[in-house]
Design an enzyme around this catalytic site. Structure first.
Site, PDB file in Angstrom:
ATOM      1  N   ARG A  37       0.752  -1.205   0.015  1.00 49.28           N
ATOM      2  CA  ARG A  37       0.073   0.039  -0.012  1.00 49.28           C
ATOM      3  C   ARG A  37       0.928   1.130  -0.094  1.00 49.28           C
ATOM      4  NH1 ARG A  37       2.581   2.135   3.226  1.00 49.28           N
ATOM      5  NH2 ARG A  37       2.501   2.057   5.478  1.00 49.28           N
ATOM      6  N   GLU A  43      -0.592  10.129   8.661  1.00 49.47           N
ATOM      7  CA  GLU A  43       0.142   9.159   9.171  1.00 49.47           C
ATOM      8  C   GLU A  43       0.556   9.367  10.449  1.00 49.47           C
ATOM      9  OE1 GLU A  43       1.538   6.571   7.119  1.00 49.47           O
ATOM     10  OE2 GLU A  43       2.234   8.264   5.586  1.00 49.47           O
ATOM     11  N   HIS A  44       0.755   8.118  11.048  1.00 43.12           N
ATOM     12  CA  HIS A  44       0.755   7.732  12.423  1.00 43.12           C
ATOM     13  C   HIS A  44      -0.363   8.330  13.272  1.00 43.12           C
ATOM     14  CE1 HIS A  44       4.915   6.498  12.818  1.00 43.12           C
ATOM     15  NE2 HIS A  44       5.269   7.325  11.810  1.00 43.12           N
ATOM     16  N   SER A 140       4.676  -1.457   2.946  1.00 43.19           N
ATOM     17  CA  SER A 140       4.136  -2.551   3.458  1.00 43.19           C
ATOM     18  C   SER A 140       4.179  -4.010   2.868  1.00 43.19           C
ATOM     19  CB  SER A 140       2.616  -2.232   3.640  1.00 43.19           C
ATOM     20  OG  SER A 140       2.316  -1.357   4.455  1.00 43.19           O
ATOM     21  N   ASP A 186      -2.229  -0.884   7.331  1.00 39.55           N
ATOM     22  CA  ASP A 186      -1.648  -1.787   6.070  1.00 39.55           C
ATOM     23  C   ASP A 186      -2.214  -2.883   5.833  1.00 39.55           C
ATOM     24  OD1 ASP A 186       0.137   0.688   6.848  1.00 39.55           O
ATOM     25  OD2 ASP A 186       1.660  -0.702   7.748  1.00 39.55           O
TER      26      ASP A 186
HETATM   27  C1  GLA Z   1       3.604   1.774   9.757  1.00 39.21           C
HETATM   28  C2  GLA Z   1       2.534   1.021  10.443  1.00 39.21           C
HETATM   29  C3  GLA Z   1       1.079   1.594  10.234  1.00 39.21           C
HETATM   30  C4  GLA Z   1       1.014   2.959  10.420  1.00 39.21           C
HETATM   31  C5  GLA Z   1       2.224   3.843   9.922  1.00 39.21           C
HETATM   32  C6  GLA Z   1       2.368   5.216  10.190  1.00 39.21           C
HETATM   33  O1  GLA Z   1       3.326   1.525   8.280  1.00 39.21           O
HETATM   34  O2  GLA Z   1       2.564  -0.430   9.987  1.00 39.21           O
HETATM   35  O3  GLA Z   1       0.093   0.714  11.026  1.00 39.21           O
HETATM   36  O4  GLA Z   1       1.055   3.269  11.915  1.00 39.21           O
HETATM   37  O5  GLA Z   1       3.599   3.032  10.095  1.00 39.21           O
HETATM   38  O6  GLA Z   1       1.243   5.965   9.785  1.00 39.21           O
END
Ligand code: GLA
Length: 393
Positions: A37, A43-44, A140, A186
């Protein structure tokens, strides 16, 4: 100009040939795939119960294989990963005890998914994995391996088919067997991704709204910085606990429930770092909702502005960017026809995502290449379908 990745059918052919060569058998019975993905914004925010706006990629992990009569499992990967062995053999525990993580590391995703599979007990099997999702690139690769494996197990012994529970089981696999306390984004989009759409996911209710993203005048460009800083392992759980501390200092279950007004009122009670982390999350959740609205309206300029604000906040407040990602974003923003650009995924390396007008793509790639101090890899990409079973030739 952008590198070409093997197609799904090329990956199936690679995996199938390897399967027949190693196991000296006819063709495997089952083939499945699950995508990586890219997150457009948000984000976060997932582990703070907020909103995210990712899309599934045409880059996928493929698993082919067959059920066996006993309890033995053999998995082989066609992908070279940090010199680790490409084959793993183990037996499924017959007494309900757990499969412990170990070496090779990539096999822990497989073991975790077996452990959290929702319709035990499973039969033994032989399987081969092949992937076009770059490893450790922030797209991912691990979620796509988990979801591909879960989808493979569903072909051997079906569960109830609930897609959200499947994503949650794969997230659990990552928590218990890879030791990463990730959010749900993800795995969710790898399971539920839709062709031609990004997904606005509410990570509290686990409901998703598809947002059309198929304008032929628009391109989504992913640029891999090809760096991964070693901080990743410890920094992610640290951010997560800083957010939890911030939420409890504000008297909230999660930062999803907090407003900037709440945060400002509590400012003197919070240390400076906690304040900055919380501010990023609260504002990013709001930006993500606005960005989805802008995308629905086709207001790409507004969307791009929010992408850049997101990047700056990840750089300055959340402190998960790095020099290479900042360079890539600045370079992209210098090109006419680029709406916005930002780091994507956990950070400390990996990829940026850039939204731009289709006719400007060659110019953008050349310019980024010229300006970046490292050697980037480019993917021109489109929103794709989530995990699925495939027909073997
Ligand atoms: C990684 C984690 C996700 C998400 C991102 C940040 O990809 O696997 O769950 O927290 O960082 O957005």
């Amino acid at each position: 100009m952008a590198g070409s990745s093997p197609s799904v059918s090329e990956l199936v052919t690679t995996a199938r040939n390897l399967y027949m060569q190693v196991f000296r058998e006819e063709s495997p019975q089952v083939a499945v795939c699950a995508p990586g993905r890219v997150n457009l914004i948000g984000e976060h925010t997932d582990y703070n119960q907020g909103f995210v706006l990712p899309m599934a990629l045409p880059l996928v992990t493929v698993v082919v294989g067959s059920k066996t009569s006993g309890k033995d499992v053999t998995v082989i990967t066609a992908t070279e990963d940090a010199g680790e062995p490409r084959r793993v053999d183990f037996s499924l525990p017959s007494d309900g005890s757990s499969l412990s993580p170990g070496l090779p590391c990539w096999a822990n995703y497989v073991k975790g998914v077996i452990q959290h599979y929702r319709a035990p007990p499973l039969p033994g099997f032989r399987a081969v994995v092949a992937s076009s999702v770059p490893l450790g690139g922030g797209l991912s690769s691990s979620a796509s391996l988990e979801v591909a494996f879960y989808t493979f197990l569903q072909q051997l012994k079906p569960d109830d088919g609930d897609k959200v529970s499947k994503a949650v089981a794969c997230q659990q696999a990552e928590h218990t067997h890879a030791g990463v306390p990730c959010g749900i984004m993800d795995q969710f989009v790898s399971v539920l991704g839709l062709e031609g759409h990004a997904l606005l996911i509410d990570c509290r209710s686990l409901e998703a709204t598809p947002v059309p993203l198929a304008d032929p005048g628009l391109v989504i460009l992913i640029t891999n910085s090809n760096v991964r800083h070693s901080l990743t392992g410890s920094e992610y759980p640290m951010r997560r606990s800083q957010c939890e501390n911030a939420a409890s200092a504000l008297g909230k279950d999660s930062l999803r429930d907090a407003t900037m007004k709440d945060l400002e009122a509590a400012k003197t009670r919070l240390d400076e770092v906690t304040y900055r982390r919380a501010r990023h999350v609260i504002e990013e959740i709001e930006r993500t909702v606005h960005a989805a609205e802008a995308l629905k309206r086709g207001a790409y300029k507004d969307f791009g502005k929010l992408m850049l604000e997101s990047h700056n906040s990840l750089r300055d407040l959340y402190e998960v960017s790095c020099r290479e990602l900042d360079e890539l974003v600045s370079a992209a923003m210098e090109v006419e026809g680029v709406f916005g650009s930002r780091m994507t995924g956990g950070g400390f390396g990996g990829c940026t995502v850039t939204l731009l007008m289709a006719h400007t793509i060659d110019k953008a790639i050349l310019h980024i290449q010229e300006r970046y101090s490292g050697s980037p890899t480019f993917y021109i990409t489109t929103p794709s379908e989530g995990a699925r079973a495939l027909t073997l030739p």
